[in-house]
Motif scaffolding. Structure first.
Motif, PDB file in Angstrom:
ATOM      1  N   LEU A 198      10.719   3.712   3.446  1.00  0.00           N
ATOM      2  CA  LEU A 198       9.783   2.594   3.265  1.00  0.00           C
ATOM      3  C   LEU A 198      10.377   1.323   3.865  1.00  0.00           C
ATOM      4  O   LEU A 198       9.668   0.539   4.509  1.00  0.00           O
ATOM      5  N   ALA A 199      11.671   1.113   3.660  1.00  0.00           N
ATOM      6  CA  ALA A 199      12.344  -0.034   4.281  1.00  0.00           C
ATOM      7  C   ALA A 199      12.304   0.062   5.802  1.00  0.00           C
ATOM      8  O   ALA A 199      12.135  -0.954   6.498  1.00  0.00           O
ATOM      9  N   LEU A 200      12.413   1.262   6.343  1.00  0.00           N
ATOM     10  CA  LEU A 200      12.304   1.444   7.792  1.00  0.00           C
ATOM     11  C   LEU A 200      10.904   1.076   8.285  1.00  0.00           C
ATOM     12  O   LEU A 200      10.744   0.491   9.362  1.00  0.00           O
ATOM     13  N   LYS A 210       2.202  10.100   6.195  1.00  0.00           N
ATOM     14  CA  LYS A 210       3.119  11.238   6.114  1.00  0.00           C
ATOM     15  C   LYS A 210       4.270  11.045   7.088  1.00  0.00           C
ATOM     16  O   LYS A 210       5.437  11.282   6.751  1.00  0.00           O
ATOM     17  N   ASN A 211       3.951  10.626   8.309  1.00  0.00           N
ATOM     18  CA  ASN A 211       5.010  10.395   9.300  1.00  0.00           C
ATOM     19  C   ASN A 211       5.969   9.304   8.843  1.00  0.00           C
ATOM     20  O   ASN A 211       7.176   9.375   9.089  1.00  0.00           O
ATOM     21  N   GLN A 212       5.444   8.286   8.194  1.00  0.00           N
ATOM     22  CA  GLN A 212       6.250   7.116   7.842  1.00  0.00           C
ATOM     23  C   GLN A 212       7.000   7.260   6.533  1.00  0.00           C
ATOM     24  O   GLN A 212       8.075   6.646   6.370  1.00  0.00           O
ATOM     25  N   LEU A 213       6.492   8.065   5.598  1.00  0.00           N
ATOM     26  CA  LEU A 213       7.035   8.062   4.241  1.00  0.00           C
ATOM     27  C   LEU A 213       7.684   9.368   3.817  1.00  0.00           C
ATOM     28  O   LEU A 213       8.455   9.376   2.847  1.00  0.00           O
ATOM     29  N   ILE A 214       7.394  10.475   4.467  1.00  0.00           N
ATOM     30  CA  ILE A 214       8.032  11.734   4.108  1.00  0.00           C
ATOM     31  C   ILE A 214       9.384  11.804   4.799  1.00  0.00           C
ATOM     32  O   ILE A 214       9.470  11.773   6.023  1.00  0.00           O
ATOM     33  N   ALA A 215      10.437  11.888   4.018  1.00  0.00           N
ATOM     34  CA  ALA A 215      11.797  11.905   4.561  1.00  0.00           C
ATOM     35  C   ALA A 215      12.184  13.330   4.932  1.00  0.00           C
ATOM     36  O   ALA A 215      13.171  13.876   4.439  1.00  0.00           O
ATOM     37  N   GLY A 216      11.384  13.928   5.799  1.00  0.00           N
ATOM     38  CA  GLY A 216      11.606  15.312   6.183  1.00  0.00           C
ATOM     39  C   GLY A 216      12.421  15.465   7.440  1.00  0.00           C
ATOM     40  O   GLY A 216      12.583  16.579   7.939  1.00  0.00           O
ATOM     41  N   GLY A 217      12.902  14.341   7.997  1.00  0.00           N
ATOM     42  CA  GLY A 217      13.761  14.426   9.167  1.00  0.00           C
ATOM     43  C   GLY A 217      13.080  13.997  10.449  1.00  0.00           C
ATOM     44  O   GLY A 217      12.093  14.585  10.873  1.00  0.00           O
ATOM     45  N   GLY A 218      13.611  12.931  11.063  1.00  0.00           N
ATOM     46  CA  GLY A 218      13.286  12.611  12.436  1.00  0.00           C
ATOM     47  C   GLY A 218      12.129  11.687  12.703  1.00  0.00           C
ATOM     48  O   GLY A 218      12.064  11.131  13.799  1.00  0.00           O
ATOM     49  N   TYR A 230       0.837  -1.205   0.000  1.00  0.00           N
ATOM     50  CA  TYR A 230       0.000   0.000   0.000  1.00  0.00           C
ATOM     51  C   TYR A 230       0.872   1.254   0.000  1.00  0.00           C
ATOM     52  O   TYR A 230       0.643   2.196  -0.773  1.00  0.00           O
ATOM     53  N   ARG A 231       1.883   1.251   0.814  1.00  0.00           N
ATOM     54  CA  ARG A 231       2.751   2.434   0.896  1.00  0.00           C
ATOM     55  C   ARG A 231       3.620   2.580  -0.349  1.00  0.00           C
ATOM     56  O   ARG A 231       3.889   3.705  -0.782  1.00  0.00           O
ATOM     57  N   LEU A 232       4.060   1.476  -0.934  1.00  0.00           N
ATOM     58  CA  LEU A 232       4.810   1.562  -2.176  1.00  0.00           C
ATOM     59  C   LEU A 232       3.941   2.136  -3.297  1.00  0.00           C
ATOM     60  O   LEU A 232       4.403   2.961  -4.100  1.00  0.00           O
ATOM     61  N   ALA A 233       2.679   1.724  -3.330  1.00  0.00           N
ATOM     62  CA  ALA A 233       1.761   2.271  -4.334  1.00  0.00           C
ATOM     63  C   ALA A 233       1.571   3.772  -4.133  1.00  0.00           C
ATOM     64  O   ALA A 233       1.492   4.537  -5.113  1.00  0.00           O
ATOM     65  N   LEU A 234       1.509   4.206  -2.878  1.00  0.00           N
ATOM     66  CA  LEU A 234       1.413   5.642  -2.617  1.00  0.00           C
ATOM     67  C   LEU A 234       2.634   6.378  -3.166  1.00  0.00           C
ATOM     68  O   LEU A 234       2.501   7.439  -3.800  1.00  0.00           O
ATOM     69  N   LEU A 235       3.823   5.813  -2.922  1.00  0.00           N
ATOM     70  CA  LEU A 235       5.039   6.470  -3.401  1.00  0.00           C
ATOM     71  C   LEU A 235       5.041   6.581  -4.919  1.00  0.00           C
ATOM     72  O   LEU A 235       5.441   7.614  -5.476  1.00  0.00           O
TER      73      LEU A 235
END
Length: 552
Positions: free
Chosen positions: A107-109, A147-155, A38-43
């Motif tokens: 996504l791997a995380l 958003k928390n899991q997939l946006i690489a915005g830091g932290g 599901y998350r890969l499809a979102l990306l």
């Protein structure tokens, strides 16, 4: 004929093995793969929407990939480590700058978080079906959660797997014999140190699991294990410590300043944003950008579950052990038939202690968020600070599962309530997930418009532009710094540039253009310069964007 001896039924002497013991494990694997898929499809559909903060992390990854710099902190501030940039740098080096390359490591995380949560649920509960429930809930994803899991915005993407890893390592260190455990001590110290550098939001879980280790393994920590933990913790936190020593910075002070604890938000607003909106938004029960009234039921259920789970775990801790259990090595003596719950009273106490640590960590995270001004001023967007509440999911859902599993058919009002709440948890999270999916086409269309803007600037030969904060770094990263952007506010005054070098480059170009979204205040201000005059501009309209070029 035997007298004086009670004959036990054969079924009591030889327990019946559970039917299909591998079924819940297989289902958990399939559900976990569905969550990752599901998350890969979102990306692949450009969701969740990217922004300039994520692009700032992308620029750090780009500079690392090129060998141009190795930043310790998120550009423009002295806190929030750049671990995500270092994880993404190899992909950026291979494939070039893109949001997908930046997000594949996170996504791997997330996949690691699911696997560790499944393992932790089994260790704490000893029930494969309960582990399936935990994975099923975490596989869902509302707008705020993805958003928390997939946006690489830091932290944020790394907090949850780190928190669960600390809990798992704590169970393993407390519930096993005195064999070769130094690698586990090293792992606990390294993860803790890394998180102190990356984002202190997970600090309550570091402290909670650390207290459990000190309480149960103090003698071991007084020897080599303590030296290993101290050494690896310093190693993980080394980027932060070295930078602090070199520049005289205090990252903790920077974090406290950014939290805005002394800002103007009133206590009523903070309490509402933190305790009413916070838990439903932070744990994935709300629609994109808002919470419907019916979705706020979790705000009441969350503290009740937190209290019930904590009381239950504390009672287990306070229950005296039988003499036969004293000194028993928890996992060496027995193995449960299903799951990984430590056997014996000692093992149950270890599980209870870790549950208390997780629940206490969740309560501390919520309390710290509630007293910050962010909870009162921007409660919807700032709910990202509650992302690591998910770490406590196995401990939080455990009392509901214990009450619901007494029988297939609920035999008491308590059983019925537990089943109803579990169904409501999954049902509400599913509705929020569907709402997030419905927002994907609009997000994909906006990403397409931004790609058209990049293409148009390239066709016009524009290398330097000015724009708003949420335009600039996103544009610079998308072009691999072929276009450099300096930030201005809506009155054309200089704004906050996280990379001052970009402002200097734009200022040196007399032919620098301006970029603004259609309908924005900045576009309205720039439209005033479309007439005749020394500073007159010409406009090129791209779908959703306006490019203003100096008149030659």
């Amino acid at each position: 004929m035997t007298t004086g001896v009670r004959q036990e039924p054969r079924e009591a002497a030889r327990p019946r093995p559970p039917r299909h013991p591998r079924l819940p494990v297989l289902l958990a694997l399939l559900v976990g793969l569905a969550g990752v898929g599901y998350r890969l499809a979102l990306l692949l559909a450009d969701a969740p929407p990217t922004n300039s903060d994520e692009a700032t992390m992308g620029l750090a990854a780009l500079h690392i990939a090129r060998g141009e710099g190795f930043p310790v902190w998120f550009y423009g501030q002295a806190y929030m480590g750049t671990l995500e940039a270092y994880l993404a740098a190899p992909l950026v080096a291979l494939a070039g700058p893109s949001v997908l390359a930046l997000r594949l490591p996170v996504l791997a995380l997330y996949a690691l978080f699911l696997a560790l949560s499944w393992r932790l649920a089994r260790r704490l509960g000893g029930d494969d079906w309960f582990a399936l429930l935990v994975v099923g809930f975490l596989a869902l994803g509302s707008d705020r959660v993805v958003k928390n899991q997939l946006i690489a915005g830091g932290g944020y993407p790394e907090l949850n797997p780190a928190g669960v890893a600390l809990a798992l390592l704590t169970v393993g260190l407390c519930a096993t014999g005195s064999g070769a455990r130094l690698p586990r001590w090293a792992a606990w110290g390294l993860v803790s140190g890394l998180m102190l550098w990356v984002d202190p939001l997970v600090l309550p879980y570091v402290v909670g699991t650390g207290v459990v280790l000190v309480a149960r393994r103090r003698r071991e920590l007084a020897g080599r294990a303590g030296l290993v933990v101290a050494g690896t913790l310093l190693l993980g936190a080394a980027p932060m410590l070295v930078d602090s020593l070199r520049h005289g910075r205090n990252p903790l002070a920077a974090v406290l300043t950014a939290s805005g604890g002394e800002a103007a938000a009133g206590w009523g607003e903070r309490l509402y944003g933190g305790l009413v909106l916070g838990p439903p938004l932070g744990m994935g029960f709300c629609s994109p950008s808002h919470c419907a009234a019916w979705q706020l039921w979790w705000a009441l259920a969350f503290p009740i579950l937190l209290l019930l789970a904590a009381v239950g775990a504390w009672r287990t801790l306070r229950t005296p052990m039988a003499p036969a259990d004293l000194g028993r090595l928890p996992l060496a003596a027995s193995r449960p038939r299903s799951g990984d719950e430590p056997g014996g009273a000692v093992g149950r106490r270890v599980s209870a202690a870790v549950r208390v640590a997780l629940l206490g960590g969740a309560a501390a995270v919520l309390a710290a968020y509630t007293v910050s001004s962010a909870a009162g001023e921007t409660p919807v967007e700032s709910a990202r600070y509650l992302s690591c509440l998910a770490v406590a999911t196995p401990a939080l859902l455990w009392p509901l599962w214990r009450a619901a599993q007494r029988d297939v058919r609920p035999s008491s009002p308590l059983d019925l309530v537990a089943v109803t709440v579990l169904a409501a948890v999954l049902g509400t999270a599913t509705v929020a997930t569907v709402a997030a999916i419905r927002a994907v086409p609009a997000t994909h269309a906006e990403a397409g418009r931004h790609r058209a803007l990049v293409d148009a600037l390239g066709a016009l030969g524009v290398r330097h532009v000015r724009g708003g904060y949420w335009t600039c770094n996103r544009l610079t990263f998308a072009t691999g710094e072929d276009v450099v952007c300096a930030v201005v506010d809506d009155e054309l005054r200089p704004g906050f540039d996280r990379r001052p070098a970009y402002r200097r480059a734009v200022a040196a170009d007399p032919g620098a253009a301006w970029v603004a979204p259609v309908g924005s205040p900045l576009a309205a201000r720039l439209d005033q310069r479309l007439g005749a005059g020394r500073d007159a501009l010409d406009v090129v309209i791209v779908d959703g964007w306006r490019i203003y070029l100096p008149r030659r």
